[in-house]
Scaffold this motif. Sequence first.
Motif, mmCIF file in Angstrom:
data_model
loop_
_atom_site.group_PDB
_atom_site.id
_atom_site.type_symbol
_atom_site.label_atom_id
_atom_site.label_comp_id
_atom_site.label_asym_id
_atom_site.label_seq_id
_atom_site.Cartn_x
_atom_site.Cartn_y
_atom_site.Cartn_z
ATOM 1 N N TYR A 40 -40.503 19.382 30.272
ATOM 2 C CA TYR A 40 -40.170 20.620 29.553
ATOM 3 C C TYR A 40 -40.991 21.802 30.074
ATOM 4 C CZ TYR A 40 -37.643 17.347 26.763
ATOM 5 O OH TYR A 40 -36.762 16.373 26.390
ATOM 6 N N ALA A 41 -42.251 21.528 30.425
ATOM 7 C CA ALA A 41 -43.094 22.612 30.951
ATOM 8 C C ALA A 41 -42.499 23.131 32.260
ATOM 9 C CB ALA A 41 -44.523 22.106 31.167
ATOM 10 N N GLY A 42 -42.036 22.215 33.108
ATOM 11 C CA GLY A 42 -41.455 22.622 34.397
ATOM 12 C C GLY A 42 -40.194 23.452 34.183
ATOM 13 N N ILE A 43 -39.353 23.043 33.245
ATOM 14 C CA ILE A 43 -38.118 23.802 32.981
ATOM 15 C C ILE A 43 -38.470 25.197 32.472
ATOM 16 C CG2 ILE A 43 -36.099 23.932 31.460
ATOM 17 C CD1 ILE A 43 -36.010 20.821 31.628
ATOM 18 N N ALA A 44 -39.447 25.279 31.578
ATOM 19 C CA ALA A 44 -39.830 26.587 31.031
ATOM 20 C C ALA A 44 -40.289 27.515 32.151
ATOM 21 C CB ALA A 44 -40.933 26.421 29.985
ATOM 22 N N ARG A 45 -41.078 26.984 33.066
ATOM 23 C CA ARG A 45 -41.571 27.825 34.172
ATOM 24 C C ARG A 45 -40.408 28.283 35.053
ATOM 25 N NH1 ARG A 45 -45.609 23.666 34.805
ATOM 26 N NH2 ARG A 45 -47.562 24.327 33.844
ATOM 27 N N THR A 46 -39.469 27.381 35.301
ATOM 28 C CA THR A 46 -38.309 27.757 36.137
ATOM 29 C C THR A 46 -37.508 28.865 35.469
ATOM 30 O OG1 THR A 46 -38.173 25.529 37.005
ATOM 31 C CG2 THR A 46 -36.182 26.873 37.186
ATOM 32 N N LEU A 47 -37.255 28.714 34.176
ATOM 33 C CA LEU A 47 -36.445 29.729 33.487
ATOM 34 C C LEU A 47 -37.177 31.073 33.471
ATOM 35 C CD1 LEU A 47 -34.999 27.618 30.534
ATOM 36 C CD2 LEU A 47 -33.907 28.187 32.712
ATOM 37 N N GLU A 48 -38.486 31.029 33.335
ATOM 38 C CA GLU A 48 -39.228 32.294 33.344
ATOM 39 C C GLU A 48 -39.187 32.924 34.743
ATOM 40 O OE1 GLU A 48 -42.539 33.572 30.642
ATOM 41 O OE2 GLU A 48 -43.704 32.923 32.368
ATOM 42 N N ARG A 49 -39.227 32.091 35.758
ATOM 43 C CA ARG A 49 -39.097 32.609 37.134
ATOM 44 C C ARG A 49 -37.741 33.302 37.310
ATOM 45 N NH1 ARG A 49 -37.577 29.448 41.388
ATOM 46 N NH2 ARG A 49 -38.029 27.527 40.265
ATOM 47 N N GLY A 50 -36.723 32.799 36.618
ATOM 48 C CA GLY A 50 -35.386 33.389 36.691
ATOM 49 C C GLY A 50 -35.159 34.507 35.680
ATOM 50 N N VAL A 51 -36.236 34.954 35.024
ATOM 51 C CA VAL A 51 -36.177 36.052 34.043
ATOM 52 C C VAL A 51 -35.125 35.763 32.954
ATOM 53 C CG1 VAL A 51 -36.355 38.561 33.764
ATOM 54 C CG2 VAL A 51 -36.707 37.561 35.998
ATOM 55 N N PHE A 52 -34.997 34.484 32.589
ATOM 56 C CA PHE A 52 -34.120 34.151 31.462
ATOM 57 C C PHE A 52 -34.682 34.790 30.186
ATOM 58 C CE2 PHE A 52 -31.080 30.411 32.091
ATOM 59 C CZ PHE A 52 -30.875 30.702 33.426
ATOM 60 N N ASP A 53 -33.801 35.218 29.297
ATOM 61 C CA ASP A 53 -34.280 35.784 28.039
ATOM 62 C C ASP A 53 -34.978 34.723 27.208
ATOM 63 O OD1 ASP A 53 -33.091 38.668 27.825
ATOM 64 O OD2 ASP A 53 -31.565 37.402 28.723
ATOM 65 N N PHE A 54 -34.344 33.561 27.125
ATOM 66 C CA PHE A 54 -35.000 32.512 26.333
ATOM 67 C C PHE A 54 -34.476 31.124 26.678
ATOM 68 C CE2 PHE A 54 -31.424 34.121 23.930
ATOM 69 C CZ PHE A 54 -30.893 33.076 23.218
ATOM 70 N N VAL A 55 -35.288 30.150 26.289
ATOM 71 C CA VAL A 55 -34.890 28.746 26.349
ATOM 72 C C VAL A 55 -34.533 28.359 24.929
ATOM 73 C CG1 VAL A 55 -37.268 27.922 25.996
ATOM 74 C CG2 VAL A 55 -35.611 26.421 27.085
ATOM 75 N N PHE A 56 -33.656 27.387 24.803
ATOM 76 C CA PHE A 56 -33.189 27.062 23.460
ATOM 77 C C PHE A 56 -32.949 25.557 23.342
ATOM 78 C CE2 PHE A 56 -29.276 25.827 21.350
ATOM 79 C CZ PHE A 56 -29.622 26.092 20.054
ATOM 80 N N PHE A 57 -33.395 25.001 22.239
ATOM 81 C CA PHE A 57 -33.141 23.587 21.962
ATOM 82 C C PHE A 57 -32.123 23.436 20.844
ATOM 83 C CE2 PHE A 57 -37.299 23.148 23.918
ATOM 84 C CZ PHE A 57 -37.151 21.988 24.660
ATOM 85 N N ALA A 58 -31.011 22.796 21.145
ATOM 86 C CA ALA A 58 -30.109 22.341 20.091
ATOM 87 C C ALA A 58 -30.774 21.156 19.397
ATOM 88 C CB ALA A 58 -28.779 21.926 20.688
ATOM 89 N N ASP A 59 -30.342 20.851 18.182
ATOM 90 C CA ASP A 59 -30.963 19.721 17.495
ATOM 91 C C ASP A 59 -30.031 19.154 16.439
ATOM 92 O OD1 ASP A 59 -33.020 17.932 17.088
ATOM 93 O OD2 ASP A 59 -33.987 19.150 15.546
ATOM 94 N N ARG A 60 -30.123 17.869 16.228
ATOM 95 C CA ARG A 60 -29.478 17.232 15.072
ATOM 96 C C ARG A 60 -30.414 16.189 14.511
ATOM 97 N NH1 ARG A 60 -24.486 18.024 17.376
ATOM 98 N NH2 ARG A 60 -24.526 15.994 18.359
ATOM 99 N N LEU A 61 -30.098 15.719 13.327
ATOM 100 C CA LEU A 61 -31.083 14.967 12.555
ATOM 101 C C LEU A 61 -30.686 13.527 12.295
ATOM 102 C CD1 LEU A 61 -31.783 17.932 10.132
ATOM 103 C CD2 LEU A 61 -33.290 17.088 11.943
ATOM 104 N N ALA A 62 -29.855 12.963 13.176
ATOM 105 C CA ALA A 62 -29.471 11.558 13.001
ATOM 106 C C ALA A 62 -28.888 11.035 14.295
ATOM 107 C CB ALA A 62 -28.414 11.445 11.899
ATOM 108 N N ILE A 63 -29.053 9.744 14.536
ATOM 109 C CA ILE A 63 -28.304 9.129 15.625
ATOM 110 C C ILE A 63 -26.830 9.109 15.213
ATOM 111 C CG2 ILE A 63 -30.194 7.708 16.520
ATOM 112 C CD1 ILE A 63 -28.675 5.349 15.063
ATOM 113 N N ALA A 64 -25.956 8.994 16.196
ATOM 114 C CA ALA A 64 -24.516 9.029 15.906
ATOM 115 C C ALA A 64 -24.009 7.615 15.632
ATOM 116 C CB ALA A 64 -23.772 9.626 17.091
#
Length: 443
Positions: A40-64
Motif C-alpha cells: 500500500y505504501a508503494g501504491i500511495a507513492r506512485t499515485l502521488e508521483r502521478g499527482v492523483f487527487d486521492f487514493v480511495f478504499f472501497a469496503d464491505r463488512l462481510a464475506i460473500a
Amino acid sequence: MTQPKQMHFCGFLVAGPVVHSHAIWRNPAHETPFLSLAHYAGIARTLERGVFDFVFFADRLAIADRYGDSHEMGLRLGDQDATRMDPLPILGAMAAVTSRLGLGATRSTTYDAPFNVAREFATLDHISGGRAAWNVVTSMNDGEALNFGDVPHLSHDERYDRADEFMEVAFKLWDSWDDDALVLDRAAGVYADPSKVHYVNHRGKWFQSRGPLNIPHSPQGRPVVIQAGSSGRGKAFAARWTEVIFALQPNMTRMAAFTKDVRAALEAAGRAPDAAKVMMAVMPFVGATRAEAEAKRDLHDSLIDPRVGLSTLAAHANADFGALPLDAAVNEIADTGSQGNLAALRSIAGDGSMTIAEAGRIYGRGVMCPRLVGTAEDIADELIAIVDSGAADGFVVSPAFLPDTFDDFVDKVVPLLQARGRAAAAYGEGTLRDRLGLAGGRE
Ligand SMILES: Cc1cc2nc3c(=O)[nH]c(=O)nc-3n(C[C@H](O)[C@H](O)[C@H](O)COP(=O)(O)O)c2cc1C
C-alpha cells in the motif's frame, strides 16, 4: 481563450486480493502482497508521483455467501469480499509516506455510529494535514446485516433515510469545535476555550449523540464527502450531501445520462449543478501498441472464472441465483441490494439474451467497469473526450493488476495529459477540498 478543463484522478483500491478486477491476485508476473504495508505504501507513492487527487478504499463488512447460499465459491476463487482489511489504519500509514495525496475510505452509515466515524475522519484529517475523504455507503446485503445482529437488513430507502440523519449528526460533531477553540497558550496554561466547544444534543429517529467531538476542528473541518449510489434515492442523497460522486457506468451514453441526472438532482437540491465532482470508474490497459494492450487485456480476462464474478454479483444484488443454470438469462435475477448495478447490467444485456455465465465473466473482469485498451495516446484521447463531452470531471482509475496498472498510467498516460494541460503537473496549495476546487475550500 478558455483554458482546457483539467481532469481529476482517484486511485481505486480494496484492502484485499481484488478490486473491480478479480484477476489482480492471480497476476502471473509477480505476487501481489495485498496483506503487507509495503504494497500500500508503494501504491500511495506512485499515485502521488502521478499527482492523483486521492487514493480511495472501497469496503464491505462481510464475506460473500449469497451465491448458492454458501461462502464456497467466493472464498475458493477469491471474490471481491474474500478479504477486506480495514482501510483506515492503512490510510494512516499512507499519510506517513506521502504529503499531498488525498486519502479516502469507506465507512457505512448502516453499521457504524456517527461519533466513531466523525472521530476517525477528524483524526485522519489532522494527521494528514487536511487530506481526508469519506465514501459514504449504506451497505447492501444480508451478510453485512448478520455481522451486526440486524436481520433483516433495512430496506433500500430506509438505509438512505438513516444515512441522511447520520450525516446530520456527523456534521454537527465536526462543527462542535469552533475554528479557534484550541488556544494552546502555553504561558497562561490555557488549552482550549470551553465557550467555543459545543454540545450537539442530537436526538433523532435513528441516533442520539450528545457530543461534542473530543477532537478540535480539523484542517478541512470535515472530510471531503464521496458517495456512489446510483439509484434515484442514492442520487437524491448525493445531491444533498456529496462533494464527489463516484459512478461506474459501462459506456459513454450511460456516463452522460448519469451525469446529467446528477447535475439536475444537485440543482433540485438547491446547489449549483457543478457543486459536486463526478468521477467515472475506468480500467486502463496501456500498451506500446494497441496489440500489446489487447494482449494484456486478454491475459487478464483469461484468469477470470465466471463463478467468481457471480459470487460478487450475488453479494451486490443481495440475491441467491445459484440455483439458476449458468445459461439462464440474466434478466431472471431479482434484486434487492444495489439497484444501480443491476440496472446497468440489464442495460448491457440489452435484449436480455446475455447468460448468467456471461454476466459472471463481465463482473469478474471488472464489475462492468469500462476498459480503455490501447496506447497511452489512445487512452489520453478517450479520457479527454469523456471530460469534454461533459460526462465526467475526472476518473476513478481501477487497476487490472497491482501495482502494474498504476505504474503504467502514471508513467505513460499522465505525462501526456499534463503536456496537453489536461492533468495537474504539480499539486496546488491547500487541503484536498481546495485542490478539488470544491466550495467550502479556502480561497
Ligand atoms: C465506484 C463505486 C464504488 C463503490 N464502493 C462501495 C463500497 O466501498 N462499499 C459499498 O458498500 N458500496 C459501494 N458501492 C455501492 C454504492 O455505494 C451503493 O451502495 C450501491 O450502488 C447501492 O446503492 P444504489 O441502490 O443507490 O445504487 C460503490 C459503487 C460504485 C459505483
